[in-house]
Design a protein around this motif. Structure first.
Motif, PDB file in Angstrom:
ATOM      1  N   GLU A 217       0.832  -1.208   0.000  1.00 49.70           N
ATOM      2  CA  GLU A 217       0.000   0.000   0.000  1.00 49.70           C
ATOM      3  C   GLU A 217       0.864   1.254   0.000  1.00 49.70           C
ATOM      4  N   LYS A 218       1.990   1.209   0.729  1.00 44.73           N
ATOM      5  CA  LYS A 218       2.907   2.349   0.719  1.00 44.73           C
ATOM      6  C   LYS A 218       3.455   2.593  -0.690  1.00 44.73           C
ATOM      7  N   ALA A 224       1.063   6.526  -7.026  1.00 44.55           N
ATOM      8  CA  ALA A 224      -0.119   7.300  -7.432  1.00 44.55           C
ATOM      9  C   ALA A 224       0.241   8.770  -7.623  1.00 44.55           C
ATOM     10  N   GLY A 225       1.144   9.278  -6.799  1.00 48.94           N
ATOM     11  CA  GLY A 225       1.575  10.670  -6.952  1.00 48.94           C
ATOM     12  C   GLY A 225       2.314  10.899  -8.250  1.00 48.94           C
ATOM     13  N   GLU A 228       0.000  11.076 -11.383  1.00 43.89           N
ATOM     14  CA  GLU A 228      -0.594  12.397 -11.587  1.00 43.89           C
ATOM     15  C   GLU A 228       0.321  13.311 -12.398  1.00 43.89           C
ATOM     16  N   GLN A 229       1.611  12.945 -12.487  1.00 46.50           N
ATOM     17  CA  GLN A 229       2.576  13.747 -13.248  1.00 46.50           C
ATOM     18  C   GLN A 229       2.825  13.178 -14.643  1.00 46.50           C
ATOM     19  N   GLY A 230       1.980  12.210 -15.078  1.00 52.30           N
ATOM     20  CA  GLY A 230       2.073  11.688 -16.431  1.00 52.30           C
ATOM     21  C   GLY A 230       2.946  10.462 -16.584  1.00 52.30           C
ATOM     22  N   ARG A 268      14.748   8.907  -9.049  1.00 53.40           N
ATOM     23  CA  ARG A 268      13.961   9.639  -8.056  1.00 53.40           C
ATOM     24  C   ARG A 268      12.885   8.733  -7.452  1.00 53.40           C
ATOM     25  N   ILE A 269      12.220   7.960  -8.315  1.00 51.17           N
ATOM     26  CA  ILE A 269      11.170   7.053  -7.850  1.00 51.17           C
ATOM     27  C   ILE A 269      11.768   5.968  -6.946  1.00 51.17           C
TER      28      ILE A 269
END
Length: 305
Positions: A217-218, A224-225, A228-230, A268-269
């Protein structure tokens, strides 16, 4: 390079070994003084604790070995052998306890020196409780299934001892000698359940079980964030290997991005995930978001063209 984190955990295994030796002596004395089969069952379980602690020491030492040509992912799975072995010993101890209890039901015997015997057993239980709390805290802090399994087994031993003490105390109050072996049978049933849980968890780890739902879930919340940035993701796979976690994932980015720019985002991810889950090793694969071929390699077993 040796896994210094795993190697440092061996000091907790030594603590468990010392506690097991001390409790075997104390519970053995309590059994000899009282003749209680319930206290005998408690002493037998402490012998299992010692065997489990010795196995834990061995497997933690093995898990600390560096990756090599034959073990490119390290030796972390060695920890599962420790918990499986301990579970097996628990089942053997349960069979021995049950045999002694049935024999005592058929031929009831009085219990002697109850007060002193129970006091000695209570001291041993306190030692187990303190050691279990130390091991459990260390196991959670260092993500070690070996220490957690040993801690939960010691905690079970504590509750087992409480049950035995109550059983022997009831015999003293009522004079019903059959209560002592009946409590011993309940002890055997309880530790069978503990052994089953340890062996099931070990089998799951050896079968490359996924990370727990809370950790997944983390990861999903973090990804998910980025969506939102494509940026999109697929072929997300995780597995647990002792104190280490492994994760693979495909990252889908706009096709016009340069290799360097896509790589920077992947790094970064990965860093964000490692911050959320410190003991995880991540492998990512960057693909163009618009290319249909990027969607054809999600399955674990991809048939040849």
């Amino acid at each position: 390079m040796i896994n210094t984190n795993a190697l440092s955990l061996t000091r907790y295994a030594w603590l468990s070994i010392a506690t097991a030796i001390a409790t075997i002596g104390l519970k053995g004395v309590a059994w000899k003084m009282t003749g209680s089969v319930g206290l005998l069952s408690d002493a037998i379980e402490s012998v299992v604790n010692l065997a489990g602690a010795l196995m834990a020491l061995w497997m933690l030492t093995l898990a600390a070995l560096p990756a090599d040509d034959n073990h490119a992912y390290g030796h972390g799975k060695a920890e599962y052998f420790s918990s499986a072995f301990e579970g097996f010993l628990i089942l053997l101890a349960a069979a021995s306890i049950a045999y002694s209890a049935v024999e005592r039901i058929l031929t009831p015997q009085p219990i002697d020196a109850i007060g002193v015997g129970l006091l000695v057993s209570a001291v041993a239980s306190v030692l187990n409780l303190v050691t279990a709390r130390v091991l459990l805290r260390a196991g959670k802090q260092h993500n070690s299934i070996t220490l957690e399994a040993d801690a939960h087994h010691l905690l079970t031993d504590v509750w087992t001892s409480v049950g035995v003490i109550l059983g022997v105390g009831l015999v003293a109050l009522t004079g019903w000698f059959w209560l002592d072996p009946v409590v011993a049978l309940l002890v055997a049933a309880n530790i069978v359940w503990t052994g089953y849980q340890l062996m099931s968890r070990s089998a799951a780890g050896l079968m490359d079980v996924s990370l727990p739902a809370k950790e997944l879930e983390k990861i999903e919340t973090l990804l998910a964030g980025y969506r939102e940035q494509g940026i999109d993701f697929h072929a997300l796979r995780t597995r647990q290997a002792g104190g280490r976690s492994f994760m693979t994932m495909h990252i889908l980015v706009p096709g016009q991005w340069t290799v360097q720019y896509g790589h920077d985002w992947a790094e970064r991810i990965e860093n964000d995930i490692r911050t959320a889950l410190p003991f995880i090793h991540i492998t990512t694969h960057v693909e163009p978001l618009e290319d249909p071929a990027s969607m054809s390699d999600q399955a674990l077993d991809i048939p040849p063209p």
